[in-house]
Design an enzyme around this catalytic site. Structure first.
Site, PDB file in Angstrom:
ATOM      1  N   ARG A 210       0.870  -1.313   0.114  1.00 47.70           N
ATOM      2  CA  ARG A 210       0.025  -0.130  -0.023  1.00 47.70           C
ATOM      3  C   ARG A 210       0.814   1.080  -0.053  1.00 47.70           C
ATOM      4  NH1 ARG A 210      -3.717  -3.563   2.995  1.00 47.70           N
ATOM      5  NH2 ARG A 210      -2.665  -3.440   5.086  1.00 47.70           N
ATOM      6  N   PHE A 225     -11.524  -5.886  -4.685  1.00 50.66           N
ATOM      7  CA  PHE A 225     -11.208  -6.836  -3.489  1.00 50.66           C
ATOM      8  C   PHE A 225     -10.446  -5.874  -2.508  1.00 50.66           C
ATOM      9  CE2 PHE A 225     -10.274  -8.939  -7.583  1.00 50.66           C
ATOM     10  CZ  PHE A 225     -11.444  -9.991  -7.583  1.00 50.66           C
ATOM     11  N   ASP A 246     -16.021  -4.838  -3.028  1.00 47.67           N
ATOM     12  CA  ASP A 246     -15.721  -6.038  -2.539  1.00 47.67           C
ATOM     13  C   ASP A 246     -17.273  -6.747  -2.365  1.00 47.67           C
ATOM     14  OD1 ASP A 246     -13.498  -7.012  -0.225  1.00 47.67           O
ATOM     15  OD2 ASP A 246     -15.575  -8.028   0.029  1.00 47.67           O
ATOM     16  N   ASN A 273     -19.621  -8.312  -6.963  1.00 52.62           N
ATOM     17  CA  ASN A 273     -18.732  -9.326  -7.329  1.00 52.62           C
ATOM     18  C   ASN A 273     -17.901  -8.787  -8.294  1.00 52.62           C
ATOM     19  OD1 ASN A 273     -17.261 -11.310  -8.695  1.00 52.62           O
ATOM     20  ND2 ASN A 273     -18.872 -12.743  -8.350  1.00 52.62           N
ATOM     21  N   ASP A 294      -6.371  -7.105  -5.894  1.00 48.12           N
ATOM     22  CA  ASP A 294      -5.849  -7.915  -4.680  1.00 48.12           C
ATOM     23  C   ASP A 294      -6.889  -8.948  -4.173  1.00 48.12           C
ATOM     24  OD1 ASP A 294      -4.394  -8.715  -2.534  1.00 48.12           O
ATOM     25  OD2 ASP A 294      -5.014  -7.116  -1.109  1.00 48.12           O
ATOM     26  N   CYS A 334      -2.002 -13.953  -3.851  1.00 47.40           N
ATOM     27  CA  CYS A 334      -1.608 -14.589  -2.600  1.00 47.40           C
ATOM     28  C   CYS A 334      -1.845 -16.058  -2.423  1.00 47.40           C
ATOM     29  CB  CYS A 334      -2.295 -14.085  -1.553  1.00 47.40           C
ATOM     30  SG  CYS A 334      -4.244 -14.189  -1.515  1.00 47.40           S
TER      31      CYS A 334
HETATM   32  N1  SAH Z   1      -7.108  -5.424  -0.549  1.00 44.41           N
HETATM   33  C1  SAH Z   1      -7.337  -5.899   0.775  1.00 44.41           C
HETATM   34  C2  SAH Z   1      -7.569  -7.161   1.186  1.00 44.41           C
HETATM   35  C3  SAH Z   1      -8.343  -8.038   0.237  1.00 44.41           C
HETATM   36  S1  SAH Z   1      -8.586  -9.614   0.631  1.00 44.41           S
HETATM   37  C4  SAH Z   1      -6.515  -5.102   1.845  1.00 44.41           C
HETATM   38  O1  SAH Z   1      -5.523  -4.411   1.300  1.00 44.41           O
HETATM   39  O2  SAH Z   1      -6.823  -5.167   3.180  1.00 44.41           O
HETATM   40  C5  SAH Z   1      -9.781 -10.169  -0.673  1.00 44.41           C
HETATM   41  C6  SAH Z   1     -11.251  -9.644  -0.599  1.00 44.41           C
HETATM   42  O3  SAH Z   1     -12.178  -9.999  -1.625  1.00 44.41           O
HETATM   43  C7  SAH Z   1     -11.960 -10.127   0.666  1.00 44.41           C
HETATM   44  O4  SAH Z   1     -12.329  -8.941   1.529  1.00 44.41           O
HETATM   45  C8  SAH Z   1     -13.280 -10.768   0.009  1.00 44.41           C
HETATM   46  O5  SAH Z   1     -14.458 -10.458   0.531  1.00 44.41           O
HETATM   47  C9  SAH Z   1     -13.412 -10.267  -1.483  1.00 44.41           C
HETATM   48  N2  SAH Z   1     -13.693 -10.969  -2.488  1.00 44.41           N
HETATM   49  C10 SAH Z   1     -13.637 -12.218  -2.666  1.00 44.41           C
HETATM   50  N3  SAH Z   1     -14.094 -12.824  -3.876  1.00 44.41           N
HETATM   51  C11 SAH Z   1     -14.680 -11.628  -4.250  1.00 44.41           C
HETATM   52  C12 SAH Z   1     -15.440 -11.373  -5.500  1.00 44.41           C
HETATM   53  N4  SAH Z   1     -15.446 -12.231  -6.424  1.00 44.41           N
HETATM   54  N5  SAH Z   1     -15.565 -10.053  -5.939  1.00 44.41           N
HETATM   55  C13 SAH Z   1     -15.326  -9.035  -4.820  1.00 44.41           C
HETATM   56  N6  SAH Z   1     -14.769  -9.351  -3.699  1.00 44.41           N
HETATM   57  C14 SAH Z   1     -14.502 -10.386  -3.646  1.00 44.41           C
END
Ligand code: SAH
Length: 391
Positions: A210, A225, A246, A273, A294, A334
């Protein structure tokens, strides 16, 4: 020490070779004979009963041994406290500009399967093997002595505990741990829920990414995400407008809360989504100057790698189409099972299919408070590429 005096485990030839490679995990198939109880610290022997090291023993996991020392000498009685202290010294040397970060990162701090994260005055820990679980009282005492936290929470709910025959529980081990803790990362303030949040509350492994992304971020930002708004809020000082997406309604509520708290009025959060939202944004002709991808680990195991790669390709392809020339894409994976070369390949394919010319600005991994062991590939899981779309 003489044979038969304490718990011991003898290895096959292959097991002994494995110890020599510096990998701390010894699988059941490489064990010849075990005389030990769950969680014992055992002497590990090779050919002709020679000591090759000491390890924590599990009678349930496929990973029977987690090495803690090599050679003939057993670890000292205070080895857990000593190693926690060493882990803390390393974190101090990093001069982390945040009140939330990882203090102990398992194998990479020579404390296999122990996680300890700091959230302000509180600690959140995870004991992910029989050997560490049995030593939780010692670990708690060491943490209290070394750090004097207000509370310690055990987030022992990860599913891997089942593989060890351990219960999944969440409980305060020391002091009182509130439902909400305020922490700071750089200039951004977050509210964390250590009892129910993902992992131990925040994605601490992305903190340095970040920070890095802030060097390039500008203009219209899409944070896909977003979880609690990590990238969106970190980059908000340089971006307007900001769209954070998200799938989780809870996460989106947190993004809004955190945005309000940081006075980031330009942040809009949508519970969608990402796969659908990217398509919709493309349809409506939206454009961005900075995009962060992410996603969660698409490949949880080897069998799902192929499907995961097509997922990574799709989101990267669509993001590159939405990105203005001159804009930056911060794209992460990840999934341990998707290696850095595989990830680079798939992003390159996405760029070719998007007819985008793209340069690699930075190749990054998890933050330095989540160290990687060079002989343990499993410890390198987070890939983060910062890319620039030239045209
Ligand atoms: N970028 C964040 C961490 C992301 S973790 C940070 O820096 O803190 C991954 C996230 O993706 C989770 O919150 C989960 O709810 C979300 N997620 C999982 N599948 C998804 C989808 N298909 N569409 C949107 N969000 C999704």
């Amino acid at each position: 020490m003489m044979r038969g005096m304490g718990p011991s485990v003898s290895l096959t030839r292959r097991g002994e070779d494995r110890v020599r490679t510096g990998h701390p995990w010894i699988y059941r198939s490489d064990v010849a004979e075990a005389q030990a109880a769950p969680g014992d610290l055992v002497r590990v022997t090779g050919g002709r009963g020679r000591s090759v090291g000491h390890a924590l023993f599990s009678d349930r996991s496929e990973i029977t041994l987690r090495m803690v020392t090599l050679g003939t000498e057993p670890p000292g009685a205070a080895f857990i406290t000593d190693r926690i202290a060493a882990a803390l010294r390393y974190r101090e040397s990093l001069h982390i500009d945040a009140t939330a970060y990882r203090l102990v990162h398992g194998e990479a701090d020579r404390l296999p399967s122990l996680i300890v994260d700091r959230y302000g005055d509180y600690l959140v820990m995870q004991a992910l093997s029989q050997g560490i679980d049995r030593r939780v009282p010692d670990i708690t005492a060491a943490l209290v002595e070394l750090i004097r936290p207000r509370g310690i929470l055990a987030r022992n709910d990860p599913r891997v505990r089942q593989l060890e025959g351990l219960q999944q529980t969440v409980e305060a081990l020391y002091g009182e741990v509130p439902e909400r803790i305020d922490v700071r990362e750089g200039t951004v303030h977050y509210t964390v829920d250590p009892w129910h949040g993902q992992k131990t509350g925040l994605f601490l492994d992305q903190r340095e990414n970040r920070e890095a992304a802030l060097r390039y971020a500008r203009g219209r930002l899409l944070d896909a995400f977003s979880y609690n708004g990590g990238f969106a809020l970190a980059l908000a000082p340089k971006c307007d407008p900001v769209l954070a997406v998200d799938i989780s309604e809870d996460a989106v509520a947190r993004i809004r809360e955190n945005a309000a708290r940081n006075g980031a009025a330009q942040v809009e959060a949508r519970a969608m989504n990402v796969f659908d939202e990217l398509r919709e944004l493309e349809r409506t002709g939206a454009r961005f100057d900075t995009i962060v991808l992410d996603p969660p680990a698409f490949a949880k195991n080897k069998a799902s790698v192929k499907k995961a790669l097509s997922g990574y390709k799709e989101i990267n392809l669509r993001a590159l189409k939405l990105l203005e020339p001159g804009g930056f894409l911060v794209t992460c994976s990840c999934s341990y099972n998707v290696t850095e070369p595989m990830f680079l390949d798939i992003v390159a394919e996405a760029a070719a299919d998007a007819h985008a010319e793209v340069s690699l600005v930075e190749k990054r991994s998890q933050g330095r408070d989540h160290p990687i062991l060079i002989n343990v590939p499993e410890t390198y899981y987070l890939k983060c590429l910062i890319l620039r779309k030239l045209a």
